[in-house]
Design a protein around this motif. Structure first.
Motif, PDB file in Angstrom:
ATOM      1  N   PHE A 280      -9.434  14.616  -0.644  1.00 60.32           N
ATOM      2  CA  PHE A 280      -8.345  15.591  -0.580  1.00 60.32           C
ATOM      3  C   PHE A 280      -7.755  15.900  -1.958  1.00 60.32           C
ATOM      4  CE2 PHE A 280      -8.851  14.089   3.651  1.00 60.32           C
ATOM      5  CZ  PHE A 280      -8.450  15.102   4.488  1.00 60.32           C
ATOM      6  N   LEU A 281      -8.503  15.634  -3.009  1.00 62.98           N
ATOM      7  CA  LEU A 281      -7.986  15.861  -4.356  1.00 62.98           C
ATOM      8  C   LEU A 281      -7.622  17.317  -4.608  1.00 62.98           C
ATOM      9  CD1 LEU A 281     -10.160  13.478  -6.539  1.00 62.98           C
ATOM     10  CD2 LEU A 281      -7.789  13.198  -5.793  1.00 62.98           C
ATOM     11  N   ASP A 282      -8.300  18.250  -3.943  1.00 58.17           N
ATOM     12  CA  ASP A 282      -7.984  19.668  -4.109  1.00 58.17           C
ATOM     13  C   ASP A 282      -6.575  20.005  -3.614  1.00 58.17           C
ATOM     14  OD1 ASP A 282      -9.268  18.991  -1.660  1.00 58.17           O
ATOM     15  OD2 ASP A 282      -9.733  21.081  -1.240  1.00 58.17           O
ATOM     16  N   TYR A 283      -5.972  19.120  -2.815  1.00 50.57           N
ATOM     17  CA  TYR A 283      -4.597  19.312  -2.342  1.00 50.57           C
ATOM     18  C   TYR A 283      -3.570  18.578  -3.213  1.00 50.57           C
ATOM     19  CZ  TYR A 283      -6.390  21.368   1.976  1.00 50.57           C
ATOM     20  OH  TYR A 283      -7.000  22.180   2.895  1.00 50.57           O
ATOM     21  N   GLN A 284      -4.021  17.942  -4.254  1.00 52.88           N
ATOM     22  CA  GLN A 284      -3.167  17.221  -5.211  1.00 52.88           C
ATOM     23  C   GLN A 284      -2.237  16.214  -4.514  1.00 52.88           C
ATOM     24  OE1 GLN A 284      -1.338  20.487  -7.321  1.00 52.88           O
ATOM     25  NE2 GLN A 284      -3.142  20.806  -8.567  1.00 52.88           N
ATOM     26  N   PRO A 285      -2.821  15.232  -3.820  1.00 53.49           N
ATOM     27  CA  PRO A 285      -1.985  14.233  -3.154  1.00 53.49           C
ATOM     28  C   PRO A 285      -1.224  13.391  -4.167  1.00 53.49           C
ATOM     29  CG  PRO A 285      -4.273  13.531  -3.160  1.00 53.49           C
ATOM     30  CD  PRO A 285      -4.251  14.937  -3.705  1.00 53.49           C
ATOM     31  N   ALA A 286      -0.040  12.961  -3.773  1.00 50.93           N
ATOM     32  CA  ALA A 286       0.791  12.122  -4.632  1.00 50.93           C
ATOM     33  C   ALA A 286       1.138  10.840  -3.878  1.00 50.93           C
ATOM     34  CB  ALA A 286       2.076  12.853  -5.007  1.00 50.93           C
ATOM     35  N   ALA A 287       0.953   9.705  -4.543  1.00 48.89           N
ATOM     36  CA  ALA A 287       1.375   8.439  -3.949  1.00 48.89           C
ATOM     37  C   ALA A 287       2.896   8.441  -3.857  1.00 48.89           C
ATOM     38  CB  ALA A 287       0.887   7.278  -4.806  1.00 48.89           C
ATOM     39  N   CYS A 288       3.405   7.828  -2.796  1.00 47.60           N
ATOM     40  CA  CYS A 288       4.857   7.782  -2.619  1.00 47.60           C
ATOM     41  C   CYS A 288       5.224   6.558  -1.788  1.00 47.60           C
ATOM     42  CB  CYS A 288       5.354   9.061  -1.942  1.00 47.60           C
ATOM     43  SG  CYS A 288       4.726   9.337  -0.265  1.00 47.60           S
TER      44      CYS A 288
ATOM     45  N   MET B  47       0.839  -1.187   0.000  1.00 43.64           N
ATOM     46  CA  MET B  47       0.000   0.000   0.000  1.00 43.64           C
ATOM     47  C   MET B  47       0.879   1.243   0.000  1.00 43.64           C
ATOM     48  SD  MET B  47      -3.036  -1.202   2.641  1.00 43.64           S
ATOM     49  CE  MET B  47      -3.809   0.392   2.664  1.00 43.64           C
ATOM     50  N   ASP B  48       0.418   2.232  -0.704  1.00 45.11           N
ATOM     51  CA  ASP B  48       1.172   3.479  -0.825  1.00 45.11           C
ATOM     52  C   ASP B  48       0.938   4.419   0.347  1.00 45.11           C
ATOM     53  OD1 ASP B  48       2.290   2.980  -3.355  1.00 45.11           O
ATOM     54  OD2 ASP B  48       0.461   3.662  -4.351  1.00 45.11           O
ATOM     55  N   TRP B  49       1.943   5.200   0.618  1.00 42.21           N
ATOM     56  CA  TRP B  49       1.801   6.393   1.436  1.00 42.21           C
ATOM     57  C   TRP B  49       1.353   7.500   0.482  1.00 42.21           C
ATOM     58  CZ3 TRP B  49       3.381   7.690   6.597  1.00 42.21           C
ATOM     59  CH2 TRP B  49       3.786   6.595   7.355  1.00 42.21           C
ATOM     60  N   TYR B  50       0.876   8.613   1.043  1.00 42.99           N
ATOM     61  CA  TYR B  50       0.510   9.770   0.227  1.00 42.99           C
ATOM     62  C   TYR B  50       1.168  11.003   0.796  1.00 42.99           C
ATOM     63  CZ  TYR B  50      -2.632   6.832  -2.282  1.00 42.99           C
ATOM     64  OH  TYR B  50      -3.121   5.825  -3.078  1.00 42.99           O
ATOM     65  N   ARG B  51       1.529  11.921  -0.096  1.00 43.13           N
ATOM     66  CA  ARG B  51       2.225  13.157   0.277  1.00 43.13           C
ATOM     67  C   ARG B  51       1.442  14.337  -0.272  1.00 43.13           C
ATOM     68  NH1 ARG B  51       6.915  12.170  -2.306  1.00 43.13           N
ATOM     69  NH2 ARG B  51       6.077  13.114  -4.162  1.00 43.13           N
ATOM     70  N   ILE B  52       1.303  15.354   0.565  1.00 46.27           N
ATOM     71  CA  ILE B  52       0.711  16.628   0.141  1.00 46.27           C
ATOM     72  C   ILE B  52       1.722  17.711   0.473  1.00 46.27           C
ATOM     73  CG2 ILE B  52      -1.094  18.332   0.631  1.00 46.27           C
ATOM     74  CD1 ILE B  52      -3.030  15.980   1.042  1.00 46.27           C
ATOM     75  N   THR B  53       2.009  18.549  -0.499  1.00 45.01           N
ATOM     76  CA  THR B  53       2.973  19.633  -0.325  1.00 45.01           C
ATOM     77  C   THR B  53       2.249  20.971  -0.385  1.00 45.01           C
ATOM     78  OG1 THR B  53       4.669  18.278  -1.391  1.00 45.01           O
ATOM     79  CG2 THR B  53       5.093  20.649  -1.257  1.00 45.01           C
ATOM     80  N   LEU B  54       2.516  21.830   0.577  1.00 47.27           N
ATOM     81  CA  LEU B  54       1.951  23.177   0.613  1.00 47.27           C
ATOM     82  C   LEU B  54       3.072  24.199   0.489  1.00 47.27           C
ATOM     83  CD1 LEU B  54      -0.587  22.915   3.593  1.00 47.27           C
ATOM     84  CD2 LEU B  54      -1.060  22.654   1.153  1.00 47.27           C
ATOM     85  N   SER B  55       2.828  25.218  -0.306  1.00 48.06           N
ATOM     86  CA  SER B  55       3.800  26.305  -0.424  1.00 48.06           C
ATOM     87  C   SER B  55       3.800  27.132   0.867  1.00 48.06           C
ATOM     88  CB  SER B  55       3.435  27.207  -1.606  1.00 48.06           C
ATOM     89  OG  SER B  55       2.244  27.929  -1.307  1.00 48.06           O
ATOM     90  N   MET B  56       4.823  27.939   1.032  1.00 46.78           N
ATOM     91  CA  MET B  56       4.871  28.817   2.206  1.00 46.78           C
ATOM     92  C   MET B  56       3.726  29.839   2.182  1.00 46.78           C
ATOM     93  SD  MET B  56       7.065  27.967   4.455  1.00 46.78           S
ATOM     94  CE  MET B  56       6.832  26.226   4.128  1.00 46.78           C
ATOM     95  N   GLN B  57       3.285  30.236   0.985  1.00 49.48           N
ATOM     96  CA  GLN B  57       2.129  31.134   0.886  1.00 49.48           C
ATOM     97  C   GLN B  57       0.872  30.446   1.403  1.00 49.48           C
ATOM     98  OE1 GLN B  57       4.134  30.565  -1.885  1.00 49.48           O
ATOM     99  NE2 GLN B  57       4.822  32.547  -2.632  1.00 49.48           N
ATOM    100  N   ASP B  58       0.706  29.162   1.053  1.00 43.87           N
ATOM    101  CA  ASP B  58      -0.433  28.392   1.567  1.00 43.87           C
ATOM    102  C   ASP B  58      -0.368  28.270   3.080  1.00 43.87           C
ATOM    103  OD1 ASP B  58      -1.454  27.962  -1.001  1.00 43.87           O
ATOM    104  OD2 ASP B  58      -0.490  26.003  -1.199  1.00 43.87           O
ATOM    105  N   VAL B  59       0.821  27.988   3.591  1.00 51.43           N
ATOM    106  CA  VAL B  59       1.006  27.863   5.031  1.00 51.43           C
ATOM    107  C   VAL B  59       0.673  29.182   5.721  1.00 51.43           C
ATOM    108  CG1 VAL B  59       2.710  27.471   6.858  1.00 51.43           C
ATOM    109  CG2 VAL B  59       2.691  26.000   4.813  1.00 51.43           C
ATOM    110  N   ALA B  60       1.158  30.303   5.178  1.00 56.86           N
ATOM    111  CA  ALA B  60       0.893  31.623   5.755  1.00 56.86           C
ATOM    112  C   ALA B  60      -0.593  31.959   5.723  1.00 56.86           C
ATOM    113  CB  ALA B  60       1.695  32.695   5.021  1.00 56.86           C
ATOM    114  N   ALA B  61      -1.309  31.420   4.740  1.00 61.41           N
ATOM    115  CA  ALA B  61      -2.747  31.682   4.601  1.00 61.41           C
ATOM    116  C   ALA B  61      -3.586  30.750   5.477  1.00 61.41           C
ATOM    117  CB  ALA B  61      -3.162  31.539   3.140  1.00 61.41           C
ATOM    118  N   GLY B  62      -2.953  29.903   6.275  1.00 55.97           N
ATOM    119  CA  GLY B  62      -3.688  29.035   7.188  1.00 55.97           C
ATOM    120  C   GLY B  62      -4.075  27.679   6.614  1.00 55.97           C
ATOM    121  N   GLU B  63      -3.493  27.318   5.496  1.00 59.31           N
ATOM    122  CA  GLU B  63      -3.879  26.068   4.834  1.00 59.31           C
ATOM    123  C   GLU B  63      -3.475  24.832   5.638  1.00 59.31           C
ATOM    124  OE1 GLU B  63      -6.366  24.674   2.384  1.00 59.31           O
ATOM    125  OE2 GLU B  63      -5.853  26.785   2.170  1.00 59.31           O
ATOM    126  N   THR B  64      -2.412  24.928   6.425  1.00 57.63           N
ATOM    127  CA  THR B  64      -2.007  23.790   7.253  1.00 57.63           C
ATOM    128  C   THR B  64      -3.113  23.434   8.243  1.00 57.63           C
ATOM    129  OG1 THR B  64       0.334  24.326   7.056  1.00 57.63           O
ATOM    130  CG2 THR B  64      -0.305  22.950   8.919  1.00 57.63           C
TER     131      THR B  64
END
Length: 94
Positions: free
Chosen positions: A67-75, A1-18
């Motif tokens: 969570f598709l809006d966060y563009q998850p990637a299998a890893c 089974m895969d793990w999944y990764r979501i990456t947020l930019s620093m702008q997203d983090v500053a905007a409260g996305e975390t």
């Protein structure tokens, strides 16, 4: 089974996305009967221009449906020593 990764930019983090991502995941875990197999981790590395979040293999169906809006990637599995548990019970994720 895969793990999944979501990456947020620093702008997203500053905007409260975390916080929004974490709150959405908590809600998904609370609605799921397999919650013991679901963990959300943050990559615990400070020198990157983005934030990376990992989701254990038990999260696959939830991540791919809600969570598709966060563009998850299998890893592959990350090094757990580099992660900080945010949500869930740690110690058994592989």
């Amino acid at each position: 089974m895969d793990w999944y990764r979501i990456t947020l930019s620093m702008q997203d983090v500053a905007a409260g996305e975390t916080a929004r991502l974490q709150d959405k995941f908590i809600h998904a875990v609370n609605q799921n009967t397999a919650a013991n197999d679901m963990q959300m981790y943050a990559l615990n590395v400070d020198d990157r221009p983005y934030s990376v979040f990992y989701f254990s293999p038990g999260c696959g169906e939830i991540i791919l449906k809600q969570f598709l809006d966060y563009q998850p990637a299998a890893c592959g599995p990350p090094n757990l020593d580099d992660l900080m548990l945010l949500v869930g019970q740690g110690g058994g994720a592989t």
